[in-house]
Write an enzyme that holds these catalytic residues in place. Structure first.
Site, short mmCIF file in Angstrom:
data_model
loop_
_atom_site.label_atom_id
_atom_site.label_comp_id
_atom_site.label_asym_id
_atom_site.label_seq_id
_atom_site.Cartn_x
_atom_site.Cartn_y
_atom_site.Cartn_z
N SER A 70 0.82 -1.22 0.00
CA SER A 70 0.00 0.00 0.00
C SER A 70 0.85 1.26 0.00
CB SER A 70 -0.93 0.03 1.21
OG SER A 70 -1.92 -0.94 1.07
N ASP A 90 -5.50 0.58 -4.47
CA ASP A 90 -4.04 0.57 -4.57
C ASP A 90 -3.51 -0.77 -5.05
OD1 ASP A 90 -4.95 -0.56 -2.21
OD2 ASP A 90 -3.49 0.45 -0.91
MG MG Z 1 -4.31 1.78 3.09
ZN ZN Z 2 -2.62 -4.84 2.53
#
Ligand code: MG
Ligand code: ZN
Length: 446
Positions: free
Chosen positions: A81, A297
Site C-alpha cells: 500500500s 491501490d
Molecule cells: Mg491503506
Molecule cells: Zn494490505
C-alpha cells in the site's frame, strides 16, 4: 463528425475548444485492497433477490477504466500500500514500504502538498490510523511505513499540511513522550474523539478527529456502520472555501478483510465505501466543479466468487450479518457453543455439521493449548483459541457462500478506476497508477 470542415463556422464551442476548466475541488478515494472482484462481489451482495434483475451499484454507475499497480520493477509486480499510495500521490514508482519517497529515499512532492501550496484547503479521511501507509503517503516522507511514531510526529514537525484529519490512531498521537493531539489543539484545531462530537463541530476551525486506538472497528461492529460516509460528509463541509480543496478518502479496511480472508468483514467495508460514493454522487450534482476519482491501490487475498469447481456464489448469509466473524469468534470463546447461541450470533441457522465443527475446534484447541503449555499461558490460550475460532467461523461463511481465497497478501491484478464530476473523462481506459497522479497534478496546475 466529418473531417475537412475547418472553414465552416457552425462548430459549437464544445467541439472546437477543449478548454475545460479545472475542477475547484478534487476528491481522491482509495479502496485499499479493492481489486475488481470486490466491486463484483458487492453487486451480488447488494442484489435484490426478489427482482429478476441484478441491480447496478454506485461502482457500476461510475466505472471508467482500469489501473496497473506494480511498484518499481526491481521489486516484482506485486505492490504494497505504501508504494502504490506513493505512486497515486506523487506519480513516481518506488519500493514497497516507501512513504512519499523515491528509490533513493528522497522526498517527492505529493498532490496534497501541491494543492496546499496553491492555496487550497486539504484533508484526509480514513478508517485506519491516520498515519497508516495510504494517508501517510499523501502527508509525509519516510523511508518506512513502519515508522508510525516518526510519521505521526512529522504531521506537526514538517509543518501542518491539512485542515481536516479524521480516522483512528490515539496510540500514535497521544503517547508518553509526546501528545500530538494537544499540539494540534495548540495550532487552532478542534479535536473530537467521538462520532457524536463530529456531528456538532463548527466549520470555522480546522478539524482533528481520532475515534479509536489504531484502526476503527470493523464497519460491522462499529457504533456507526457507515462511519466513513459520516466522516466524508463532515470533511467536505469543513473544506469548502473560495479556492477549493483536495481531499483524500480511504476505505482502509477492505484490505484488512482481504488479508484475513474474511468476506463478511470485507463486504461491510465495501458497504461503507458505497454509502460514501452515493453521498459524493449527490455532492457532485450540487457542486459540479468537483472531481471525484476512485480506485484501489492493489487487490488483496486473491478472493474468488465461486470455488472448488462449483458454479455458485451465494452471498445470502452475508446480507444479514449483525456483527463481524471476529466478534462472533470472541463470543464463541467465552460462551458454550450451542445451537441457540450460534443462531443468535451468525443470524442464520447453522447445520449440525457446521455446529459440531465449531464445537470440535474449540475443544481440540483447548486440549492442544494444555499440552503445549507455553510461558504466558493465559495470554497464549486466549490468542490461539480466538484465532482458531475466527478461522472456523470464516470457514463456515466461506462454505455457505462458496468463496475462495488464494493468498493472505496482495496480488498483482489491475484495479478498477471510477470517476465522477468535472473532467472525469480524463481517467477513461487503461492507465498506470502514476498516470492518475499525473492527471491530478495537471488539473491542479491549470
Ligand atoms: Mg491503506
Ligand atoms: Zn494490505
Amino acid at each position: 463528425m466529418s473531417c475537412g470542415n475547418e472553414s465552416k463556422t457552425t462548430v459549437t464551442p464544445a467541439e472546437s475548444a477543449p478548454v475545460i476548466s479545472a475542477p475547484k475541488n478534487i476528491i481522491m478515494v482509495v479502496g485499499d485492497g479493492m481489486g475488481p472482484t470486490y466491486t463484483t462481489a458487492y453487486r451480488y451482495f447488494k442484489d435484490d433477490p426478489t427482482t429478476p434483475k441484478v441491480e447496478n451499484t454506485v461502482f457500476d454507475r461510475h466505472l471508467v477504466g482500469m489501473s496497473s499497480t506494480y511498484p518499481d520493477t526491481h521489486h516484482s509486480y506485486v505492490t504494497d500500500s505504501a508504494a502504490s499510495a506513493t505512486a497515486l500521490s506523487t506519480a513516481n514508482k518506488t519500493y514497497n514500504g516507501a512513504i512519499g519517497v523515491d528509490m533513493d529515499k528522497n522526498p517527492l512532492e505529493t498532490v496534497l502538498e501541491r494543492a496546499k501550496s496553491l492555496g487550497k484547503k486539504t484533508g484526509i479521511v480514513v478508517t485506519s490510523q491516520i498515519n497508516h501507509a495510504t494517508p501517510a503517503s499523501y502527508l509525509a516522507h519516510n523511508e518506512s511505513r513502519q515508522n508510525y511514531n516518526e510519521i505521526a510526529d512529522s504531521y506537526i514537525d514538517d509543518g501542518i499540511k491539512a485542515d481536516v484529519y479524521l480516522g483512528g490512531g490515539w496510540k500514535y498521537f497521544i503517547r508518553d513522550d509526546r501528545n500530538l493531539v494537544n499540539e494540534f489543539k495548540d495550532n487552532g484545531f478542534t479535536y473530537v474523539d467521538s462520532y457524536q462530537a463530529l456531528e456538532t463541530t463548527t466549520t470555522d476551525k480546522p478539524l482533528f478527529g481520532l475515534f479509536d486506538k489504531k484502526g476503527l472497528p470493523w464497519a460491522l461492529d462499529d457504533t456507526n456502520m457507515h462511519r466513513l460516509s459520516s466522516m466524508a460528509k463532515a470533511a467536505t463541509k469543513h473544506l469548502e472555501n473560495q479556492k477549493g480543496y483536495f481531499l483524500l478518502i480511504e476505505a482502509s479496511q477492505i484490505d484488512w478483510g482481504g488479508h484475513a480472508n474474511d468476506i463478511a468483514a470485507a463486504m461491510g467495508e465495501m458497504d461503507d465505501l458505497a454509502k460514501t460514493l452515493e453521498y459524493l454522487e449527490t455532492y457532485v450534482k450540487s457542486h459540479p466543479d468537483t472531481l471525484v476519482v476512485v480506485t484501489a491501490d492493489h487487490s488483496t487475498g486473491g478472493v474468488t466468487l465461486g470455488a472448488h469447481g462449483v458454479y455458485e456464489w451465494k452471498p445470502e448469509v452475508l446480507r444479514t450479518m449483525l456483527q463481524s466473524p471476529a466478534s462472533i469468534a470472541k463470543a464463541l470463546e467465552t460462551n458454550d457453543i450451542t445451537k441457540t447461541k450460534t443462531n443468535e450470533l451468525f443470524n442464520f441457522e447453522l447445520t449440525e455439521d457446521e455446529l459440531s465443527t465449531l464445537i470440535t475446534v474449540k475443544s481440540d484447541t483447548l486440549k492442544n493449548i494444555q499440552i503445549t503449555a507455553i510461558t504466558d499461558e493465559a495470554k497464549s490460550k486466549k490468542i490461539s483459541l480466538e484465532k482458531a475460532l475466527y478461522t472456523a467461523v470464516k470457514k463456515v461463511i466461506d462454505g455457505r457462500t462458496n468463496t475462495g481465497w488464494t493468498s493472505s497478501g496482495h496480488t498483482a491484478a489491475d484495479v478498477p478506476v471510477f470517476a465522477l464530476g468535472s473532467n472525469k473523462d480524463m481517467f477513461n481506459g487503461y492507465q498506470d497508477n502514476t498516470d492518475i497522479a499525473k492527471k491530478i497534478f495537471t488539473l491542479l496546475d491549470k
